[in-house]
Design a protein around this motif. Structure first.
Motif, short mmCIF file in Angstrom:
data_model
loop_
_atom_site.label_atom_id
_atom_site.label_comp_id
_atom_site.label_asym_id
_atom_site.label_seq_id
_atom_site.Cartn_x
_atom_site.Cartn_y
_atom_site.Cartn_z
N MET A 266 0.86 -1.12 -0.01
CA MET A 266 0.01 -0.04 0.08
C MET A 266 0.84 1.32 -0.03
N SER A 267 1.99 1.40 0.81
CA SER A 267 2.90 2.25 0.69
C SER A 267 3.43 2.80 -0.59
N GLY A 268 3.70 1.70 -1.29
CA GLY A 268 4.47 1.79 -2.61
C GLY A 268 3.50 2.42 -3.48
N PHE A 269 2.12 1.94 -3.39
CA PHE A 269 1.16 2.83 -4.39
C PHE A 269 0.99 4.29 -3.94
N LEU A 270 1.03 4.79 -2.79
CA LEU A 270 0.90 6.04 -2.40
C LEU A 270 2.11 6.70 -2.70
N ILE A 271 3.29 6.21 -2.64
CA ILE A 271 4.52 6.85 -3.01
C ILE A 271 4.44 7.30 -4.64
N ARG A 272 4.00 6.26 -5.36
CA ARG A 272 3.77 6.30 -6.61
C ARG A 272 2.89 7.27 -7.07
N LEU A 273 1.85 7.49 -6.20
CA LEU A 273 0.90 8.46 -6.50
C LEU A 273 1.44 9.68 -6.41
N LEU A 274 2.14 10.01 -5.26
CA LEU A 274 2.71 11.28 -4.99
C LEU A 274 3.87 11.66 -5.89
N ILE A 275 4.43 10.57 -6.37
CA ILE A 275 5.46 11.09 -7.62
C ILE A 275 4.62 11.58 -8.73
N ASN A 276 3.66 10.62 -9.10
CA ASN A 276 2.99 11.13 -10.43
C ASN A 276 2.41 12.44 -10.29
N PHE B 264 0.63 16.68 -26.02
CA PHE B 264 1.67 15.64 -27.03
C PHE B 264 3.09 16.14 -26.19
N PHE B 265 3.29 17.37 -26.06
CA PHE B 265 4.39 17.76 -25.28
C PHE B 265 4.50 17.46 -23.74
N GLY B 266 3.07 17.72 -23.37
CA GLY B 266 3.20 17.45 -21.94
C GLY B 266 3.20 15.92 -21.52
N ALA B 267 2.86 15.24 -22.38
CA ALA B 267 2.94 13.45 -22.07
C ALA B 267 4.36 13.10 -22.21
N ILE B 268 5.04 13.71 -23.36
CA ILE B 268 6.71 13.59 -23.24
C ILE B 268 7.37 14.06 -22.03
N VAL B 269 7.01 15.47 -21.69
CA VAL B 269 7.67 15.81 -20.53
C VAL B 269 7.26 15.21 -19.27
N LEU B 270 6.00 14.79 -18.94
CA LEU B 270 5.49 14.04 -17.80
C LEU B 270 6.40 12.76 -18.04
N SER B 271 6.44 12.02 -19.06
CA SER B 271 7.33 10.67 -18.83
C SER B 271 8.66 11.09 -18.33
N ILE B 272 9.19 12.14 -19.12
CA ILE B 272 10.76 12.33 -18.71
C ILE B 272 11.01 12.79 -17.20
N VAL B 273 9.85 13.61 -16.68
CA VAL B 273 9.83 14.18 -15.33
C VAL B 273 9.54 12.97 -14.39
N SER B 274 8.82 12.13 -14.56
CA SER B 274 8.09 10.95 -13.59
C SER B 274 9.34 9.84 -13.78
N MET B 275 10.12 9.77 -14.69
CA MET B 275 11.22 8.74 -14.84
C MET B 275 12.34 9.38 -13.88
N ILE B 276 12.67 10.61 -14.08
CA ILE B 276 13.41 11.09 -13.30
C ILE B 276 13.28 11.14 -11.55
N LEU B 277 12.14 11.38 -11.52
CA LEU B 277 11.69 11.36 -10.02
C LEU B 277 11.74 10.01 -9.62
N THR B 278 11.08 9.18 -10.40
CA THR B 278 10.94 7.71 -9.82
C THR B 278 12.58 7.24 -9.50
N HIS B 279 13.42 7.68 -10.45
CA HIS B 279 14.76 7.10 -10.02
C HIS B 279 15.28 7.91 -8.78
N LEU B 280 15.02 9.15 -8.55
CA LEU B 280 15.62 9.91 -7.36
C LEU B 280 15.00 9.38 -6.24
N PHE B 281 13.76 8.99 -6.12
CA PHE B 281 13.07 8.39 -4.86
C PHE B 281 13.27 7.05 -4.51
N LYS B 282 13.87 6.28 -5.38
CA LYS B 282 14.13 4.80 -5.15
C LYS B 282 15.43 4.37 -4.54
#
Length: 112
Positions: free
Chosen positions: A1-11, A94-112
């Motif tokens: 459950m905490s993994g879900f909340l962390i992913r939700l906050l990262i997104n 279109f550009f928001g989806a690209i930027v969102l993917s990149i930012v989400s990937m960076i944040l996921t990498h930083l918080f793991k």
């Protein structure tokens, strides 16, 4: 459950950061970002695979570039479903989806 909340906050954080970089995206506040992150996850889990299945020939012909269009459509659908999250044009989605993917990937990498 905490993994879900962390992913939700990262997104949610990724959505907030994306709105600063992409003109045409607007979030009304933090609660809208959390709702949008939740809906974004549900849309990507339930609707995107079906849409990807039916557009598979286009993805093959475009060498995968059509996947960016699918991501933009899923982001636009999320904006339609969440009040307080607005997208003003398809190019913003279109550009928001690209930027969102990149930012989400960076944040996921930083918080793991």
């Amino acid at each position: 459950m905490s993994g879900f909340l962390i992913r939700l906050l990262i997104n949610a954080l990724a959505l907030i950061i994306t709105t600063f970089f992409v003109p045409g995206l607007h979030l009304a506040g933090v609660t809208a970002a959390i709702y949008a992150a939740l809906v974004w996850g549900i849309v990507n889990t339930l609707i995107r695979p079906i849409f990807s299945f039916f557009t598979f020939p286009l993805q093959i012909l475009s060498l995968g570039i059509f996947t960016l269009v699918i991501n933009a459509l899923m982001l636009a659908l999320t904006a339609k479903l969440v009040s307080g999250f607005n997208i003003y044009s398809f190019s913003s989605a279109f550009f928001g989806a690209i930027v969102l993917s990149i930012v989400s990937m960076i944040l996921t990498h930083l918080f793991k």
